[in-house]
Write a protein that holds these residues in place. Structure first.
Motif, mmCIF file in Angstrom:
data_model
loop_
_atom_site.group_PDB
_atom_site.id
_atom_site.type_symbol
_atom_site.label_atom_id
_atom_site.label_comp_id
_atom_site.label_asym_id
_atom_site.label_seq_id
_atom_site.Cartn_x
_atom_site.Cartn_y
_atom_site.Cartn_z
ATOM 1 N N ASN A 65 0.811 -1.306 -0.081
ATOM 2 C CA ASN A 65 -0.089 0.001 -0.093
ATOM 3 C C ASN A 65 0.999 1.221 -0.145
ATOM 4 N N TYR A 66 1.871 1.423 0.773
ATOM 5 C CA TYR A 66 2.758 2.472 0.929
ATOM 6 C C TYR A 66 3.430 2.719 -0.345
ATOM 7 N N ASN A 67 4.059 1.930 -0.994
ATOM 8 C CA ASN A 67 4.826 1.699 -2.288
ATOM 9 C C ASN A 67 3.930 2.154 -3.259
ATOM 10 N N ILE A 68 2.894 1.459 -3.541
ATOM 11 C CA ILE A 68 2.180 2.068 -4.629
ATOM 12 C C ILE A 68 1.698 3.480 -4.497
ATOM 13 N N ALA A 69 1.321 3.915 -3.324
ATOM 14 C CA ALA A 69 0.976 5.533 -3.013
ATOM 15 C C ALA A 69 2.234 6.122 -3.382
ATOM 16 N N LYS A 70 3.379 5.810 -2.999
ATOM 17 C CA LYS A 70 4.522 6.517 -3.250
ATOM 18 C C LYS A 70 5.122 6.594 -4.613
ATOM 19 N N ASP A 71 4.830 5.440 -5.368
ATOM 20 C CA ASP A 71 5.183 5.490 -6.851
ATOM 21 C C ASP A 71 4.536 6.181 -7.658
ATOM 22 N N PHE A 72 3.068 6.168 -7.217
ATOM 23 C CA PHE A 72 2.209 7.081 -8.210
ATOM 24 C C PHE A 72 1.882 8.234 -7.564
ATOM 25 N N ASN A 73 2.623 8.888 -6.711
ATOM 26 C CA ASN A 73 2.600 10.361 -6.088
ATOM 27 C C ASN A 73 1.352 10.566 -5.359
ATOM 28 N N GLY A 74 0.917 9.511 -4.741
ATOM 29 C CA GLY A 74 -0.313 9.548 -3.935
ATOM 30 C C GLY A 74 0.020 9.375 -2.328
ATOM 31 N N LYS A 75 -1.006 9.190 -1.635
ATOM 32 C CA LYS A 75 -1.023 9.027 -0.164
ATOM 33 C C LYS A 75 -1.347 7.555 0.381
#
Length: 544
Positions: free
Chosen positions: A46-56
């Motif tokens: 969850n963290y890395n998906i958000a990070k890699d897509f400039n999300g939260k």
């Protein structure tokens, strides 16, 4: 991690279609226990998906069941998340939304999509049917909207005993999907909540509160494990039938299973209650606190999460993958030292009493930045007894007098004779020392050693797998599969340079394995080390 797994493909497609302009995920642990390796993987995804897509990515504590949640678990989860290296954008609680969730329940009642039921838990189960038999409607299913509103309000006001009434969704008792057979949305619980106190005596079920909390937090992709696949039907039904703007979508990936281990909080609690393990931080289980105590590093855990990937196929991961991740990290980044786990004393008869030689050696064979340390060579040294034992068809025989052995970083010694006690146990070995520099030892066995005068007493907790079966939960009785030799405690010595070691320091004890300093015994001043992982020495590993 595979940066092109099926969840990431979905997100890329959603962004390309401009379905979302900002990705938002969440990690939603229930604070009824400590985080384990499976939680770490979910957080990692969850963290890395958000990070890699400039999300939260939010952390949301699912505190909807006051009977199970505890403040100590919330504190521990926050601590573990920080230790693993995650910086979370926002910390939320399901209890933040209790009033809004209650109002959505009222909305379902008004739409004739929920009703107050007076069947008890056994009756509800009976009426629900089975996978082979259809369910049947509750006799209270067709109450009027006004009656349902009145009774639900009275439930909230505490006018009924626990178990007397509950609120159920009115969906379809004939559904082939069990969870859609009028699931419970609210139950009565007279239990003080750690955040809301006694403000509420009715609490939403996880399936009801979870999807609404996702929507309120504007989560775009609700990522969970495969056991929640059927729950997605209820997740979508609830969001479809309430007037809430955001409609997150749920996506499932395979749950993490590691051979010879369990990660179910319920079963870990059983192990604690049966006193098979003491606490949640036992180094033999895969809780984050247990892995930390054993000596695993955040990097090794994240490396493991990356290597296991994201798929929809359930399988059991080999324990060797996790062990290789920690071994690779420790081998590169942590110093060497010498420890004697099965001590036996050597007396070098041709070295005079009082003789002492200081030797300067590297802390790491490759990384010179780790510096050097001093060790001392004296007349009396400790070596490991298994270095004086040969294995021959599982029978132990003492080596021939006259054998020559190399002391690592020092000199060659020659066995002269062995002194035993009346029971035939070796007390000490008398040797002579070839006290010469630049000796040829190409074909001579090299062993580790410690000066008796410059040694520190230590205890070594040697851990093996807790279960004897690859998949413990598939066995009839979990307790019967416990490995009774999963912990062996040895008394030995470490070199004097470790007298300044700090709790949590990690070392490769040469020819033995990787160890972590767990604590210092205040009474005996013994250093207590936990075995992290053995070296690839089958002979030595067999005898610990």
């Amino acid at each position: 991690m595979n940066t092109n797994n099926f969840i990431r493909k979905v997100i890329k497609k959603d962004l390309n279609k401009k379905k979302y302009f900002k990705i938002k995920t969440r990690f939603a642990p229930e604070p009824n226990g400590y985080l384990h390796l499976g939680h770490a993987k979910s957080l990692y995804i969850n963290y890395n998906i958000a990070k890699d897509f400039n999300g939260k990515c939010n952390i949301r504590f699912d505190d909807s069941n006051p009977s199970k949640i505890k403040k100590k678990y919330i504190k521990s989860i926050k601590k573990d998340i920080k230790w693993l290296g995650f910086k979370i954008d926002n910390v939320c609680y399901t209890s933040n939304y209790f009033l809004k969730i209650y109002n959505y329940a009222v909305e379902l009642i008004k739409k004739k999509l929920a009703y107050v039921d007076e069947l008890n838990s056994k009756e509800i189960k009976k009426y629900r049917g089975t996978l082979k038999t259809i369910g049947k409607n509750s006799p209270y299913r067709n109450r009027s909207v006004n009656d349902n509103l009145k009774l639900f309000k009275e439930m909230k006001e505490g006018k009924f005993k626990e178990g007397k009434m509950c609120l159920r969704a009115k969906i379809n008792m004939l559904s082939p999907i069990m969870i859609m057979r009028d699931p419970i949305l609210y139950r009565i619980k007279y239990k003080e909540h750690i955040k809301t106190g006694n403000e509420w005596c009715i609490y939403p079920m996880y399936d009801f509160s979870h999807c609404i909390s996702d929507a309120l937090e504007k989560i775009t992709h609700s990522i969970c494990t495969l056991e929640f696949m059927d729950n997605k039907n209820l997740y979508n039904w609830i969001l479809k039938n309430i007037t809430i703007k955001n409609k997150p979508k749920q996506y499932e990936f395979s749950r993490l299973n590691v051979e010879y281990n369990i990660m179910s909080k319920r079963y870990i609690n059983k192990l604690i209650n049966k006193k098979i393990i003491k606490k949640w931080d036992d180094p033999r289980i895969l809780t984050i606190t247990g892995l930390k105590k054993r000596g695993y590093t955040p990097f090794s855990i994240m490396d493991f999460c990356s290597r296991t990937g994201v798929t929809k196929q359930n399988n059991i991961i080999e324990m060797s993958l996790l062990e290789n991740c920690i071994k690779n990290d420790l081998n590169k980044n942590f110093p060497r030292a010498m420890a004697i786990i099965n001590p036996i004393k050597i007396i070098l008869e041709n070295i005079p009493d009082g003789y002492e030689e200081r030797l300067i050696i590297n802390n790491h064979p490759i990384n010179k930045n780790m510096g050097k340390r001093k060790i001392y060579f004296n007349r009396e040294i400790y070596i490991d007894k298994y270095d004086f034992i040969n294995i021959n068809k599982n029978k132990y025989n003492h080596p021939i007098i006259g054998n020559e052995i190399r002391l690592k970083n020092a000199y060659n010694i020659i066995i002269k004779y062995i002194i035993k006690n009346k029971d035939g146990v070796i007390k000490k070995i008398i040797c002579t020392c070839k006290h010469e520099k630049n000796q040829n030892y190409k074909y001579i066995k090299i062993i580790h050693w410690i000066s008796v005068l410059h040694s520190i007493p230590a205890k070594f907790y040697l851990y093996k797998r807790l279960f004897n079966k690859i998949n413990p939960l598939k066995e009839k009785k979990l307790i019967n599969n416990i490995n009774k030799k999963s912990l062996i405690i040895k008394n030995g010595f470490v070199e004097e340079s470790l007298k300044t070691a700090k709790i949590g320091n990690k070392y490769q004890f040469e020819r033995e394995g990787y160890y972590c300093l767990d604590k210092i015994d205040n009474k005996s001043n013994n250093l207590i080390f936990n075995l992290i992982i053995n070296l690839n020495n089958k002979y030595r590993n067999k005898n610990i």
